[in-house]
Design a protein around this motif. Structure first.
Motif, short mmCIF file in Angstrom:
data_model
loop_
_atom_site.label_atom_id
_atom_site.label_comp_id
_atom_site.label_asym_id
_atom_site.label_seq_id
_atom_site.Cartn_x
_atom_site.Cartn_y
_atom_site.Cartn_z
N UNK A 410 69.15 -121.14 30.98
CA UNK A 410 68.06 -120.19 30.80
C UNK A 410 66.97 -120.42 31.83
N UNK A 411 66.41 -119.30 32.32
CA UNK A 411 65.29 -119.36 33.24
C UNK A 411 64.10 -118.58 32.69
N UNK A 412 64.15 -118.28 31.40
CA UNK A 412 63.09 -117.51 30.75
C UNK A 412 63.47 -117.27 29.31
N UNK A 413 62.73 -116.41 28.64
CA UNK A 413 62.96 -116.14 27.22
C UNK A 413 63.84 -114.91 27.02
N UNK A 414 64.96 -115.04 26.33
CA UNK A 414 65.80 -113.87 26.03
C UNK A 414 65.05 -112.86 25.18
N UNK A 415 65.40 -111.59 25.35
CA UNK A 415 64.73 -110.52 24.61
C UNK A 415 65.78 -109.54 24.09
N UNK A 416 65.64 -109.15 22.82
CA UNK A 416 66.61 -108.30 22.14
C UNK A 416 66.05 -106.90 21.91
N UNK A 417 66.95 -105.92 21.87
CA UNK A 417 66.58 -104.56 21.48
C UNK A 417 66.24 -104.55 19.99
N UNK A 418 65.22 -103.80 19.63
CA UNK A 418 64.83 -103.66 18.23
C UNK A 418 65.68 -102.57 17.61
N UNK A 419 66.80 -102.97 17.01
CA UNK A 419 67.72 -102.01 16.40
C UNK A 419 68.55 -102.68 15.32
N UNK A 420 68.82 -101.95 14.25
CA UNK A 420 69.73 -102.44 13.21
C UNK A 420 71.07 -101.70 13.27
N UNK A 421 71.32 -100.98 14.38
CA UNK A 421 72.56 -100.20 14.51
C UNK A 421 73.50 -100.83 15.53
N UNK A 422 73.29 -100.59 16.80
CA UNK A 422 74.12 -101.17 17.86
C UNK A 422 73.20 -101.73 18.93
N UNK A 423 73.43 -102.96 19.34
CA UNK A 423 72.59 -103.51 20.39
C UNK A 423 72.68 -105.01 20.48
N UNK A 424 71.83 -105.55 21.34
CA UNK A 424 71.80 -106.99 21.57
C UNK A 424 70.76 -107.32 22.60
N UNK A 425 71.06 -108.29 23.45
CA UNK A 425 70.12 -108.74 24.48
C UNK A 425 69.86 -107.65 25.50
N UNK A 426 68.59 -107.41 25.81
CA UNK A 426 68.25 -106.50 26.89
C UNK A 426 67.60 -107.23 28.05
N UNK A 427 67.32 -108.52 27.86
CA UNK A 427 66.82 -109.35 28.95
C UNK A 427 67.32 -110.77 28.74
N UNK A 428 67.93 -111.34 29.78
CA UNK A 428 68.45 -112.70 29.72
C UNK A 428 68.25 -113.38 31.08
N UNK A 429 67.05 -113.90 31.31
CA UNK A 429 66.80 -114.59 32.60
C UNK A 429 67.59 -115.88 32.68
N UNK A 430 68.38 -116.03 33.75
CA UNK A 430 69.23 -117.21 33.89
C UNK A 430 69.16 -117.77 35.30
N UNK A 431 69.61 -119.02 35.40
CA UNK A 431 69.78 -119.69 36.69
C UNK A 431 71.27 -120.01 36.83
N UNK A 432 71.91 -119.39 37.79
CA UNK A 432 73.35 -119.53 38.01
C UNK A 432 73.65 -120.45 39.18
N UNK A 433 74.55 -121.40 38.96
CA UNK A 433 75.04 -122.23 40.04
C UNK A 433 76.50 -121.92 40.28
N UNK A 434 76.86 -121.44 41.49
CA UNK A 434 78.27 -121.08 41.75
C UNK A 434 79.16 -122.32 41.72
N UNK A 435 80.41 -122.10 41.34
CA UNK A 435 81.38 -123.21 41.33
C UNK A 435 81.79 -123.56 42.75
#
Length: 435
Positions: A410-435
């Protein structure tokens, strides 16, 4: 729901539990709000009744076997006449004011019951068969490779959800539809509005925050979708190709082309559910890998685990939060009596964490455990029509992406859509290191 059936009886559940299981804002923090509420319900009142101001009383179906039982009896547990998607009373009243009294605002299968439901699903069932879906494997793989290359070109720190997770499934769907790439922002915006009717950040500026705001936002998104797809239907009927748009536009019942409203219903269902459920699963899977790096290492080093990983991610994330069913007659469920008109909220994330089905570690993310059948795609005649496409997208993406990831954090705070129907994370700041 008839007040004499379940309201005010031992079926009722505490208000804090009801709010946690029902309200859209609770799903911004499923781990700390909705999942504990579902666990309490499974253990103490698995068919409890939620009675919240502004909502109809609803039966919360939280155990796997009860949900399976209801899904497999569409003649008893129908989609209509109540809304098959939970909304507040004010929003339902607004929709009925537009339709002359019907809750059906769109000609799509979740708003249908047999035999109409069966007829409409059959129109494009052949397109979603495994043998046909397999034809698109190389096309999807080429797209996945391009998208993975693009992801790593963005640098070490990215918002995985916004920069990749929301875009890859959308581009797959648009490719299968045969839609022009320049229309991508339009479809993305409409999809987010469609599923974000209870999220102030996703609603249109002109939607005022009135009690019926969710209904107004829903109607506005549908109207824009209909307007967008109209010309595509005209074009595909004049010059059909082999894409999915052409299949839908030229579908016939008893030799007659289906009405444009039915075309639009299919387009909207595929372009929204086919996009958002997969993106939510993908984004949730990456957060799970961040929190369980040993699981990432396992699947990265053993390609044989990919298909099982896909199923575990769908179970664990559960992007579809609910559908509603309405009892068509008096009925018994697990020893409790209900009456015609009673409404049932099928809580898929709860069913997918049911300890009686998945064991005491049902809340864990573990790709090494063969879980068996999960509730991520539903059951019976309402089972997700595009599940083979979803599995294909995720399998290929994991095959192309995960071997190239050495670490992700993680490179920040995940953020979710406000929904009780269909949805999930709308923001996921990350730090990726290639293999």
């Amino acid at each position: 729901m008839t007040a004499s059936t379940t309201s005010g009886t031992e079926f009722s559940i505490p208000e804090d539990i009801a709010r946690a299981a029902v309200l859209p804002e609770s799903y911004k923090d499923e781990r700390n709000i909705t999942y504990p509420a579902f666990k309490w319900l499974r253990e103490n009142n698995p068919l409890g009744v939620a009675e919240l101001p502004g909502f109809d009383p609803i039966v919360l179906v939280t155990r796997f076997d009860d949900l399976l039982n209801i899904e497999r009896q569409p003649e008893i547990f129908a989609n209509l006449p109540a809304n098959p998607i939970l909304n507040d009373q004010a929003s339902d009243a607004f929709i009925r004011s537009l339709t002359g009294g019907s809750i059906r605002s769109i000609d799509v299968t979740p708003f249908m019951d047999p035999p109409e439901h069966t007829t409409i699903r059959r129109l494009i069932n052949p397109w979603f068969r495994p043998s046909n879906v397999k034809r698109f494997e190389e096309q999807v793989r080429a797209l996945a490779r391009r998208e993975v290359d693009r992801l790593f070109s963005l640098g070490e720190e990215v918002d995985f959800a916004r920069d990749f997770g929301l875009l890859y499934p959308l581009r797959v769907i648009m490719t299968l539809f045969g839609l022009p790439p320049e229309d991508e922002p339009t479809i993305m915006k409409l999809t987010q509005e469609f599923f974000g009717t209870n999220d102030p950040e996703e609603q249109r500026e002109e939607i005022q925050m009135t009690p019926d705001a969710a209904g107004r936002a829903w109607a506005a998104a549908i109207a824009s979708f209909n307007e967008y797809f109209h010309q595509h239907t005209v074009d595909r009927r004049a010059r059909p190709t082999e894409d999915l748009l052409s299949i839908v536009a030229n579908s016939r019942i008893d030799g007659e082309l289906i009405g444009e409203s039915y075309c639009n219903g299919q387009y909207i269902a595929i372009s929204t559910a086919g996009h958002d459920t997969t993106s939510a699963t993908l984004n949730g899977a990456m957060l799970a890998f961040i929190e369980h790096p040993a699981q990432l290492a396992l699947v990265r080093n053993d390609p044989e685990l990919v298909e099982q990983t896909v199923e575990e991610c769908i179970r664990y994330v559960s992007p579809v939060k609910h559908f509603m069913r309405c009892a068509s007659r008096d009925v018994e469920v697990s020893g409790r009596q209900f009456r015609a008109g009673d409404r049932f909220m099928l809580n898929f994330p709860s069913a997918n964490r049911d300890e009686s089905k998945f064991g005491p570690n049902s809340h864990d993310f573990d790709i090494t455990v063969p879980r068996g059948k999960h509730a991520g795609f539903g059951f019976g005649p309402h089972q997700c029509q595009g599940m083979m496409i979803a599995r294909l997208e995720l399998r290929i993406l994991f095959e192309e992406l995960l071997p190239r990831v050495r670490t992700i954090e993680l490179a920040g705070t995940p953020k979710y859509t406000q929904t009780n129907f269909v949805g999930g994370l709308k923001s996921l700041p990350v730090r990726l290191t290639p293999a």
